[in-house]
Write a protein that holds these residues in place. Sequence first.
Motif, PDB file in Angstrom:
ATOM      1  N   LYS A  42      -3.453  54.969  31.891  1.00 21.54           N
ATOM      2  CA  LYS A  42      -2.264  54.866  31.037  1.00 21.54           C
ATOM      3  C   LYS A  42      -1.219  53.980  31.705  1.00 21.54           C
ATOM      4  O   LYS A  42      -1.213  53.828  32.926  1.00 21.54           O
ATOM      5  N   PRO A  43      -0.322  53.368  30.913  1.00 22.33           N
ATOM      6  CA  PRO A  43       0.704  52.478  31.488  1.00 22.33           C
ATOM      7  C   PRO A  43       1.583  53.209  32.493  1.00 22.33           C
ATOM      8  O   PRO A  43       1.930  54.378  32.311  1.00 22.33           O
ATOM      9  N   GLY A  44       1.924  52.511  33.568  1.00 21.64           N
ATOM     10  CA  GLY A  44       2.787  53.085  34.591  1.00 21.64           C
ATOM     11  C   GLY A  44       3.670  52.024  35.202  1.00 21.64           C
ATOM     12  O   GLY A  44       3.918  50.977  34.593  1.00 21.64           O
ATOM     13  N   LEU A  45       4.107  52.275  36.422  1.00 20.50           N
ATOM     14  CA  LEU A  45       5.047  51.383  37.103  1.00 20.50           C
ATOM     15  C   LEU A  45       4.308  50.350  37.954  1.00 20.50           C
ATOM     16  O   LEU A  45       4.654  50.115  39.104  1.00 20.50           O
ATOM     17  N   VAL A  46       3.307  49.719  37.387  1.00 25.34           N
ATOM     18  CA  VAL A  46       2.533  48.702  38.103  1.00 25.34           C
ATOM     19  C   VAL A  46       3.375  47.437  38.230  1.00 25.34           C
ATOM     20  O   VAL A  46       3.750  46.822  37.224  1.00 25.34           O
ATOM     21  N   GLY A  47       3.683  47.051  39.476  1.00 27.99           N
ATOM     22  CA  GLY A  47       4.494  45.859  39.695  1.00 27.99           C
ATOM     23  C   GLY A  47       5.954  46.028  39.355  1.00 27.99           C
ATOM     24  O   GLY A  47       6.710  45.061  39.337  1.00 27.99           O
ATOM     25  N   LYS A  48       6.374  47.272  39.093  1.00 29.56           N
ATOM     26  CA  LYS A  48       7.776  47.547  38.760  1.00 29.56           C
ATOM     27  C   LYS A  48       8.290  48.647  39.684  1.00 29.56           C
ATOM     28  O   LYS A  48       7.556  49.575  40.027  1.00 29.56           O
ATOM     29  N   LEU A  49       9.543  48.549  40.049  1.00 28.38           N
ATOM     30  CA  LEU A  49      10.179  49.546  40.900  1.00 28.38           C
ATOM     31  C   LEU A  49      11.205  50.319  40.088  1.00 28.38           C
ATOM     32  O   LEU A  49      12.109  49.734  39.489  1.00 28.38           O
ATOM     33  N   LEU A  50      11.048  51.636  40.068  1.00 30.48           N
ATOM     34  CA  LEU A  50      12.015  52.513  39.411  1.00 30.48           C
ATOM     35  C   LEU A  50      12.943  53.102  40.457  1.00 30.48           C
ATOM     36  O   LEU A  50      12.486  53.670  41.450  1.00 30.48           O
ATOM     37  N   ARG A  51      14.229  52.948  40.248  1.00 38.06           N
ATOM     38  CA  ARG A  51      15.245  53.603  41.081  1.00 38.06           C
ATOM     39  C   ARG A  51      15.976  54.613  40.206  1.00 38.06           C
ATOM     40  O   ARG A  51      16.531  54.254  39.163  1.00 38.06           O
ATOM     41  N   PHE A  52      15.962  55.872  40.643  1.00 38.15           N
ATOM     42  CA  PHE A  52      16.555  56.951  39.866  1.00 38.15           C
ATOM     43  C   PHE A  52      17.594  57.662  40.712  1.00 38.15           C
ATOM     44  O   PHE A  52      17.315  58.076  41.842  1.00 38.15           O
ATOM     45  N   ASP A  53      18.800  57.804  40.169  1.00 40.03           N
ATOM     46  CA  ASP A  53      19.883  58.509  40.848  1.00 40.03           C
ATOM     47  C   ASP A  53      19.912  59.939  40.311  1.00 40.03           C
ATOM     48  O   ASP A  53      20.307  60.169  39.165  1.00 40.03           O
ATOM     49  N   ALA A  54      19.480  60.885  41.118  1.00 40.42           N
ATOM     50  CA  ALA A  54      19.388  62.271  40.674  1.00 40.42           C
ATOM     51  C   ALA A  54      20.759  62.917  40.520  1.00 40.42           C
ATOM     52  O   ALA A  54      20.871  63.977  39.902  1.00 40.42           O
TER      53      ALA A  54
END
Length: 261
Positions: free
Chosen positions: A221-233
């Motif tokens: 399934k699609p994911g964060l391939v080649g992408k960076l997720l930054r999440f501020d909790a």
Amino acid sequence: MEERERELEIDLEDPQAGAGRYFRQMDLVGMEGQAKLRQSTVLVAGVGGLGGTAALYLAAAGVGKLILVHEGVTTLPDLNRQVLMSTEGIGRVRVEQAEESLSRLNPEVEIQVLDSRIEGERVQALVRQADLVIDARYDFPERYALNRMCLQEGKPMVEAAMCGYEISLTTILPGETPCLDCLYPVSPQGWVPLGFPVLGAVSGLAGCMASLEAIKALLGKPGLVGKLLRFDALTFQSVEVDVEAVPRCEACSGLSPLAAK
């Protein structure tokens, strides 16, 4: 709906399928997807607050085999976040406690453990066995070492990290995406091993996100391939950016056409 329930009840009668345990996720992954998970091996590098939580939910989801690599024994300050450990286990080897906790949760999962840092041929051989690797190590030298092992063995790596309230997550595919050395050519400024603050809920959230990313990758399934997720909790705000390759990256330029440019 009744027909669907009867259909699942028939499937659930097969003890080998183990579908009864996974009844609530079957509409999401399907029988074929559940079989893929059962046939998969995931190596989790680090079973602390982040990696331990990731391993917990991989086991709950029915991943067939987990390989856990982490060195050392449990200490009291670990217990604000390391959900596979216990107060009674202080002084005991972490990966052994992790194995016991995961086996209690799901005895169907095969678990292999190694009390070690990420170094040497023993760890590389375990990477070779895995279908996917989750990087949840606490220091960058080990992260870089694991990145190169995955590149050499052609194994996808879910790169998961947290510091304070910030979570970072990406998926690296050898030969297709930039690697960890591209993402961080040098260790982040101000980083100190074991010196960053950790709130258990944040590391647990990061672990859940890493396990979900791993499950998506295993199921295609699609994911964060080649992408960076930054999440501020703290604010629940996030940003997603494309990961850029470093020209002539020492780690991946021989593999990735992106990095070779």
